[in-house]
Design an enzyme around this catalytic site. Structure first.
Site, PDB file in Angstrom:
ATOM      1  N   TYR A   1     -11.434   6.856 -10.006  1.00  0.00           N
ATOM      2  CA  TYR A   1     -11.336   7.595  -8.743  1.00  0.00           C
ATOM      3  C   TYR A   1     -10.519   8.879  -8.839  1.00  0.00           C
ATOM      4  O   TYR A   1      -9.802   9.239  -7.911  1.00  0.00           O
ATOM      5  CB  TYR A   1     -10.877   6.725  -7.560  1.00  0.00           C
TER       6      TYR A   1
ATOM      7  N   ARG B   1      -8.091   4.531 -14.115  1.00  0.00           N
ATOM      8  CA  ARG B   1      -7.931   5.175 -12.805  1.00  0.00           C
ATOM      9  C   ARG B   1      -8.452   6.616 -12.748  1.00  0.00           C
ATOM     10  O   ARG B   1      -9.121   6.989 -11.783  1.00  0.00           O
ATOM     11  CB  ARG B   1      -6.483   5.094 -12.340  1.00  0.00           C
TER      12      ARG B   1
ATOM     13  N   TYR C   1      -1.917  -0.686 -11.815  1.00  0.00           N
ATOM     14  CA  TYR C   1      -3.382  -0.646 -11.900  1.00  0.00           C
ATOM     15  C   TYR C   1      -3.871   0.057 -13.163  1.00  0.00           C
ATOM     16  O   TYR C   1      -4.879   0.758 -13.140  1.00  0.00           O
ATOM     17  CB  TYR C   1      -3.979  -0.007 -10.633  1.00  0.00           C
TER      18      TYR C   1
ATOM     19  N   GLY D   1       0.747  -1.246   0.000  1.00  0.00           N
ATOM     20  CA  GLY D   1       0.000   0.000   0.000  1.00  0.00           C
ATOM     21  C   GLY D   1       0.772   1.288   0.000  1.00  0.00           C
ATOM     22  O   GLY D   1       0.177   2.372  -0.062  1.00  0.00           O
TER      23      GLY D   1
ATOM     24  N   CYS E   1     -16.112   6.219 -25.567  1.00  0.00           N
ATOM     25  CA  CYS E   1     -17.389   6.929 -25.633  1.00  0.00           C
ATOM     26  C   CYS E   1     -17.977   7.137 -24.235  1.00  0.00           C
ATOM     27  O   CYS E   1     -19.025   6.575 -23.893  1.00  0.00           O
ATOM     28  CB  CYS E   1     -18.338   6.174 -26.534  1.00  0.00           C
ATOM     29  N   GLU E   2     -17.274   7.889 -23.456  1.00  0.00           N
ATOM     30  CA  GLU E   2     -17.698   8.279 -22.111  1.00  0.00           C
ATOM     31  C   GLU E   2     -17.147   9.678 -21.888  1.00  0.00           C
ATOM     32  O   GLU E   2     -15.947   9.896 -22.101  1.00  0.00           O
ATOM     33  CB  GLU E   2     -17.055   7.378 -21.042  1.00  0.00           C
TER      34      GLU E   2
ATOM     35  N   PRO F   1       4.151  -5.095  -1.451  1.00  0.00           N
ATOM     36  CA  PRO F   1       3.975  -3.896  -2.267  1.00  0.00           C
ATOM     37  C   PRO F   1       3.649  -4.240  -3.718  1.00  0.00           C
ATOM     38  O   PRO F   1       4.162  -5.224  -4.262  1.00  0.00           O
ATOM     39  CB  PRO F   1       5.352  -3.221  -2.176  1.00  0.00           C
ATOM     40  N   GLY F   2       2.794  -3.446  -4.315  1.00  0.00           N
ATOM     41  CA  GLY F   2       2.506  -3.613  -5.747  1.00  0.00           C
ATOM     42  C   GLY F   2       2.827  -2.320  -6.467  1.00  0.00           C
ATOM     43  O   GLY F   2       3.820  -2.177  -7.186  1.00  0.00           O
ATOM     44  N   ARG F   3       1.973  -1.319  -6.198  1.00  0.00           N
ATOM     45  CA  ARG F   3       2.098  -0.018  -6.844  1.00  0.00           C
ATOM     46  C   ARG F   3       3.519   0.549  -6.749  1.00  0.00           C
ATOM     47  O   ARG F   3       4.077   1.015  -7.740  1.00  0.00           O
ATOM     48  CB  ARG F   3       1.120   0.943  -6.163  1.00  0.00           C
TER      49      ARG F   3
HETATM   50  C1  LIG Z   1      -4.056  -7.760   0.109  1.00  0.00           C
HETATM   51  C2  LIG Z   1      -3.300  -6.766  -0.673  1.00  0.00           C
HETATM   52  N1  LIG Z   1      -1.960  -6.762  -0.586  1.00  0.00           N
HETATM   53  C3  LIG Z   1      -1.206  -5.899  -1.295  1.00  0.00           C
HETATM   54  C4  LIG Z   1      -1.792  -4.973  -2.139  1.00  0.00           C
HETATM   55  C5  LIG Z   1      -0.910  -4.062  -2.913  1.00  0.00           C
HETATM   56  O1  LIG Z   1      -1.145  -2.736  -2.640  1.00  0.00           O
HETATM   57  P1  LIG Z   1      -0.236  -1.636  -3.333  1.00  0.00           P
HETATM   58  O2  LIG Z   1      -0.246  -1.926  -4.794  1.00  0.00           O
HETATM   59  O3  LIG Z   1      -0.874  -0.361  -3.009  1.00  0.00           O
HETATM   60  O4  LIG Z   1       1.121  -1.773  -2.745  1.00  0.00           O
HETATM   61  C6  LIG Z   1      -3.169  -4.925  -2.252  1.00  0.00           C
HETATM   62  C7  LIG Z   1      -3.818  -3.938  -3.115  1.00  0.00           C
HETATM   63  O5  LIG Z   1      -4.958  -3.688  -3.137  1.00  0.00           O
HETATM   64  C8  LIG Z   1      -3.947  -5.855  -1.501  1.00  0.00           C
HETATM   65  O6  LIG Z   1      -5.271  -5.869  -1.584  1.00  0.00           O
END
Ligand SMILES: Cc1ncc(COP(=O)(O)O)c(C=O)c1O
Length: 460
Positions: free
Chosen positions: A343, A339, A399, A251, A370-371, A294-296
């Site tokens: 949001y 995105r 994302y 996150g 078309c939005e 972490p992803g983002r």
């Molecule tokens: C369970 C869980 N772990 C990790 C992540 C990764 O979050 P981020 O991409 O913000 O680091 C998410 C994203 O929604 C998640 O739901």
């Protein structure tokens, strides 16, 4: 123009004002491969993985692991990079699991999440022998108990808890509050623990919480670790269960626009490590393995989206000096990046061949879908864009394509991995044929065409 933090670590602007990434001329790639086109900068992606691993090792005296949250963006090449960097992988669906396994990702390094995992996907995960299933609710737990009843080797599981912590982020990506759809309410912990203690097919290894995404304030993470440790202490006392792993999720936020805060991975890992070590000492708990997801913050900055300007449309004059003067229509939009429409996410864009040119006007960079809500950037300050210009959008790795759709039946973009002056196609552009392959044709002769019946006059 400020490249730091928003653009990949390899981004540069040459003496002609042309943007290069991974040593490749961006506009040249757009011409060769067509647009919309996504670039993934290998160095940025690998650097981000390594920064997390190093920060956890430095910040926590116990064992630690970084799992890449593949929902941010997964394809076969990304799975290879993650595996090669020694990270684990989080999946949230049978599809993500399938792509990871097909790429050869080691199943024991895969964790599966999800608040509504269908039975077939749990069976798929169990059959693959993945490292951990993160149980989200009591119904899932009951199903897992029955699916693992005859196993000789127990399946490792973690419990995802809703720690009742509302982190400061957009409501759509806030997940740790008591009212979240995700995670076991704390009040359900005892029921889950009682069930797990008596289920030989499942082995409880960890406690998990994920507060949400795009977070900059670190304090809620410390609070979440505290909640997880309280739960671990409770499980030990009441059920003699040892929690070997604590996972405060992912996150950490990233910068999308100039001046926005940049996440400090070192400070984040140090805070987690310190809170966990001190919290364990206070409660007399052994140091667990610290896992983060972490992803983002691993993939956002590594991605750049490229679009071609197709047309422009003037806006009525306004007395507001900040008002946009035109729409600049590009050939992508909400189909490849939902995105902004979903949001109100903000991005930064430049013209790939005139990156040094001063901003001359304020425009909305609008998508082709078309939005009316399909606007990628509102009030972007740009040099005067003309038809054929290439617009490059920074921090487009997370994302975006993982949420892409084929709305309007527009094929999804190709993806190139750029590194050391070489661009490799890692995902081809979707074709019209791809769009139709799942359709089952109905031959004209098989149709029952009702005979034409004229509507009688005064038929009401
Ligand atoms: C369970 C869980 N772990 C990790 C992540 C990764 O979050 P981020 O991409 O913000 O680091 C998410 C994203 O929604 C998640 O739901």
């Amino acid at each position: 123009m400020e490249l730091a933090y928003l653009w990949p670590v390899t981004a540069a602007i040459d003496e002609h004002g042309r943007l290069t990434i991974g040593g490749c001329d961006v506009a040249g790639l757009a011409q060769q491969y067509g647009t919309p086109l996504y670039l993934l900068d290998e160095a940025t992606f690998r650097d981000a993985c390594r920064a997390y691993v190093a920060a956890l090792r430095a910040g926590y005296p116990g064992e630690s692991a970084v799992h890449y949250a593949s929902k941010a963006w997964l394809n076969t090449a990304i799975a290879h990079l993650v595996a090669n960097e020694g990270l684990g992988l989080d999946v949230v669906s049978g599809g993500e699991l399938y792509v990871a396994l097909r790429a050869g990702f080691p199943p024991e390094r895969i964790h599966m999440h999800g608040n509504a995992k269908p039975r077939a996907e749990l069976e798929q995960a169990l059959a693959a022998g993945i490292g951990q299933i993160v149980v989200d609710n009591l119904d899932e737990l009951a199903l897992l108990v029955s699916l693992t009843a005859h196993r000789s080797q127990p399946q490792p599981v973690a419990l995802r808890l809703a720690p009742a912590i509302a982190a400061d982020t957009h409501a759509h990506i806030q997940t740790g509050q008591a009212t979240s759809k995700f995670g076991l309410p704390l009040a359900a912990l005892d029921t889950a623990a009682g069930l797990l203690r008596d289920t030989p097919g499942l082995r409880l290894v960890g406690l998990h919480a994920h507060l949400g995404s795009q977070l900059f304030d670190l304090a809620p993470y410390a609070a979440a670790v505290g909640v997880l440790l309280d739960c671990a202490a409770h499980l030990r006392e009441r059920y003699a269960l040892t929690i070997a792993e604590i996972n405060p999720g992912g996150g950490l936020g990233v910068a999308y626009v100039s001046g926005q805060e940049h996440p400090d991975v070192t400070a984040y890992a140090a805070l987690l490590g310190r809170t966990l070590a001190e919290g364990c000492a206070r409660r007399g708990l052994p140091l667990p393995r610290l896992v983060i997801e972490p992803g983002r913050s691993i993939v956002a900055r590594a991605g750049v989206a490229l679009y071609t300007v197709i047309a422009t449309r003037p806006l009525p004059p306004s007395h507001d000096p900040g008002a946009a003067t035109r729409f600049v229509h590009v050939d992508g939009g909400m189909g490849d990046n939902i995105r902004p429409a979903l949001y109100g996410a903000h991005y930064t864009a430049i013209l790939a061949t005139r990156a040094h040119a001063p901003a001359e006007e304020t425009v909305h960079i609008s998508g082709r879908y078309c939005e009316s809500g399909d606007v990628l950037l509102h009030h972007a300050h740009m040099p005067r864009a003309v038809v054929g210009d290439i617009v490059a959008v920074a921090a487009a790795g997370a994302y975006t394509l993982s949420m892409a759709s084929t709305y309007n039946l527009v094929p999804r973009p190709a993806v190139l991995l750029v590194s050391d002056g070489t661009a490799r196609l890692i995902q081809r552009r979707e074709t019209y044929e791809d769009l139709a392959t799942r359709d089952v044709p109905v031959l004209l002769e098989q149709w029952h065409v009702p005979p034409h019946r004229p509507v009688p006059a005064n038929s009401e």
